[in-house]
Design an enzyme around this catalytic site. Structure first.
Site, PDB file in Angstrom:
ATOM      1  N   CYS A  69      -2.232 -16.576  -2.821  1.00 32.76           N
ATOM      2  CA  CYS A  69      -1.895 -15.754  -2.074  1.00 32.76           C
ATOM      3  C   CYS A  69      -1.106 -16.361  -0.777  1.00 32.76           C
ATOM      4  O   CYS A  69      -0.104 -15.919  -0.510  1.00 32.76           O
ATOM      5  CB  CYS A  69      -2.724 -14.586  -1.763  1.00 32.76           C
ATOM      6  N   ASP A  70      -1.876 -17.070  -0.009  1.00 28.76           N
ATOM      7  CA  ASP A  70      -1.752 -17.319   1.301  1.00 28.76           C
ATOM      8  C   ASP A  70      -1.437 -18.902   1.604  1.00 28.76           C
ATOM      9  O   ASP A  70      -1.058 -19.452   2.607  1.00 28.76           O
ATOM     10  CB  ASP A  70      -2.899 -17.246   2.029  1.00 28.76           C
ATOM     11  N   CYS A 130      -7.900 -16.936  -1.087  1.00 34.71           N
ATOM     12  CA  CYS A 130      -6.998 -16.731  -2.270  1.00 34.71           C
ATOM     13  C   CYS A 130      -5.880 -17.713  -2.146  1.00 34.71           C
ATOM     14  O   CYS A 130      -4.970 -17.329  -0.917  1.00 34.71           O
ATOM     15  CB  CYS A 130      -6.660 -15.417  -2.538  1.00 34.71           C
TER      16      CYS A 130
END
Ligand code: NAP
Length: 339
Positions: A141-142, A138
């Site tokens: 997200c990261d 993701c």
């Protein structure tokens, strides 16, 4: 005897919560088995800018899911934050279905399946070990963890290209690794990515292993040339795997018809599965659109399909006075029709 629910909803992404909203507004008092990680994949995203109704920058994924959940709760939806482990489905119309959560059994006249999909894994050594510590599924997200580093993206579809272009804003260089020279992604995505100075294509290669390298934030990907078999080691900050999704249909496989990729099959444009009283919605069914808003829309359809089924299908009388565990299996396998 355990109460027989009107509708049990398994899963809690936009599809599950929308189905809960509609069935609770229809006074069916739905019971949602929402999983431990309730909220689905949107819990892993930051801003959602394409869910209608949130101008001015969109809404954070977790906040959107909380709102969907709260709205369903406002109308009387009940939740169980646990994992459904298996189902036993009545095959005749009007039959009672059983949903197992560990050793507990819940009964329902209708079931809406909305377990969603998960990121597909490569299944190579090191992938699992480094997940969350250099390997991610993701970008939104990261990405921030890999600022100014060399970031690998694996995959050749639209998701991989979307991730690569997003990551190019963070990383020094993005290396897009794909097992073929041709890309499955749409032409426009490929052209856009080619316009980035810091996106490099490495084809036809596929990762065969990941391991820790020297120094902080360093990992090594072993890549194999798809034609020659030649192995090359590349030092990276991290890797994002974007090779598609897998529907979370394990608990119904062998019971409900699924296609070759494990997606639950539904009847035409409805959400009806091959089992009467069982409906399916969201990413569990859809391998094409996979959007929060389309999932929510199909959750609404499933709720209406369930509502109409309950209205139109005579109830099979439930044996009274028996605890669930004592019920004879045959009674559930071949329910009688109400007179
Ligand atoms: P996808 O289209 O199925 O692409 C998956 C990619 O991963 C393919 O290139 C595939 O290679 C590769 N792959 C699969 N298994 C692999 C493995 N074990 N090892 C190495 N490579 C592997 O999936 P997606 O990109 O997630 O897209 C899914 C759907 O969502 C598509 O319909 C897509 O158009 C849509 N989508 C649209 C957008 C957008 O328009 N903005 C963004 C994201 C997704 P092969 O090509 O060799 O099979």
């Amino acid at each position: 005897m355990a109460d027989v629910e009107n509708v049990i909803i398994i899963g809690s992404g936009p599809a599950g919560y929308t189905a809960a909203l509609y069935t609770s507004r229809a006074n069916l008092k739905p019971f949602v088995i929402e999983g431990f990680m309730w909220g689905g994949l949107l819990q892993q995203t930051t801003e959602v800018e394409n869910y209608p109704g949130f101008p001015g920058g969109g809404i954070a994924g977790p906040e959107l899911m909380q709102k969907l959940r709260d709205q369903a709760e406002d109308f009387g939806t009940r939740f169980l934050t646990d994992q459904a482990t298996s189902v036993e489905l009545a095959t005749e119309p009007g039959g009672i279905h059983k949903v197992h959560v560990g050793s507990d059994v819940y009964l329902a006249r209708s079931v809406i399946l909305s377990m969603g999909a998960e990121h597909k894994k490569l299944g190579v050594p090191g992938e699992q070990e480094l997940a969350g510590a250099g390997i991610s599924y993701c970008a939104t997200c990261d990405a921030a963890f890999f600022k100014d580093q060399v970031i690998m993206v694996v995959g050749g579809g639209d998701s991989a290209f979307e991730e690569a272009m997003f990551l190019a804003k963070f990383g020094r260089k993005v290396l897009l690794v794909h097992r073929r020279d041709e890309f499955r992604a749409s032409k426009i995505m490929v052209e856009r990515a080619r316009a980035f100075d810091n996106i490099e294509f490495k084809t036809p290669y596929a990762p065969v292993e990941f391991h820790e390298g020297d120094g902080p934030f360093k990992r090594v990907a072993r890549l194999k040339h798809s034609d020659t078999g030649e192995i090359e080691e590349v030092e990276i900050g991290g890797a994002f795997i974007a090779i598609g999704h897998e529907p979370q249909s394990e608990i119904v496989e062998g019971v409900i018809d699924v296609d070759d990729d494990g997606y639950v099959k539904v009847d035409g444009r409805s959400t009806r599965t091959n089992v009467p009283g069982v409906f399916a919605a969201g990413d569990l069914v859809d391998h094409t659109y996979r959007q929060a808003v389309t999932a929510a829309g199909s959750g609404c359809q499933a709720a209406l399909d369930a509502e109409w089924y309950l209205r139109d299908t005579p109830e099979v009388p439930t044996p009274e006075g028996l605890p669930v565990g004592d019920l004879a299996e045959a009674q559930w396998a071949a329910p009688q029709t109400a007179s």
